[in-house]
Design an enzyme around this catalytic site. Structure first.
Site, PDB file in Angstrom:
ATOM      1  CG  ASP A  16      45.188 -39.010   5.500  1.00 33.77           C
ATOM      2  OD1 ASP A  16      43.931 -38.499   5.243  1.00 33.77           O
ATOM      3  OD2 ASP A  16      46.014 -38.060   5.346  1.00 33.77           O
ATOM      4  CE  LYS A 101      44.212 -35.451   5.151  1.00 34.98           C
ATOM      5  NZ  LYS A 101      45.681 -35.489   4.967  1.00 34.98           N
ATOM      6  CB  CYS A 140      47.377 -36.702   8.516  1.00 33.30           C
ATOM      7  SG  CYS A 140      48.266 -36.358   7.027  1.00 33.30           S
TER       8      CYS A 140
END
Length: 204
Positions: A16, A101, A140
């Site tokens: 990310d 995601k 994450c």
């Protein structure tokens, strides 16, 4: 410190690295931009060895369940197709495999393995060990590392290329301890190679 020998079965997973998670973004991680240079160095290292690079991204619908307006804990961030969902400028990831995601309204996914089929994709390519870096340490990155280990992959955790949200002041440190206790190996870059980093440094 022992050098990490990269070869067949290795891959890099960048978690990310998106505009909304950088300072100034809607969910900016403090010092999140500090991960960009080491991520590029990691990418170069894996590319030099002709090893695959994967990069995950939040790719949310506009009314995602994680957003405060829908009862979630976070401000609106990384809406699919928005400027904030773009990868950080300057990242050298043009040849990376992108993993999207949290793409449906009612399901959140901190982990790059959650609902993406990533584990099967990696196994099909013969990947057995992942180096993980990116944002954010305490969400994450943490969940991706724990899921990778649970799925049977070895994990090298690039501690200089992660940063934490730190909703609570020690969240990043506690997340780092959890990952190491679960079996992740801390590593750092050293010149044109990667080495084990038992001292960890202050990157959590």
């Amino acid at each position: 410190m022992n050098a990490i020998v990269l070869g067949e079965g290795d891959a890099l997973l960048i978690v990310d690295p998106q505009v909304d998670f950088l300072p100034g973004g809607s969910l900016g991680v403090p010092q999140g931009d500090a991960v960009l240079a080491p991520i590029n160095r990691m990418s170069d290292l894996y590319r030099t060895h002709a090893l695959p690079v994967y990069v995950s991204r939040d790719w949310h619908p506009s009314l995602h369940c994680s957003f405060a307006g829908q009862g979630g804990p976070w401000p609106v961030h990384c809406v699919a197709g928005s400027d904030g969902a773009r990868f950080a400028p300057g990242l050298q990831i043009d040849d990376a495999v992108v993993i999207s995601k949290a793409t449906t309204v009612d399901v959140d996914a901190y982990s790059a393995f959650n609902g993406t089929g990533l584990a099967d994709t990696l196994r099909a390519r013969g990947i057995t060990r992942l180096a993980v870096c990116g944002l954010a340490t305490d969400y994450c990155v943490l969940n991706t590392v724990l899921d990778a280990l649970a799925a049977g992959f070895e994990v090298l955790l690039a501690t200089e290329a992660i940063r934490a949200v730190n909703v609570n002041a020690d969240d990043g440190e506690r997340a780092l301890v959890r990952m190491l206790d679960a079996g992740a190996m801390p590593v750092q870059l050293s010149g044109a190679s990667m080495v084990a980093n038992p001292a960890l440094g202050a990157a959590a």
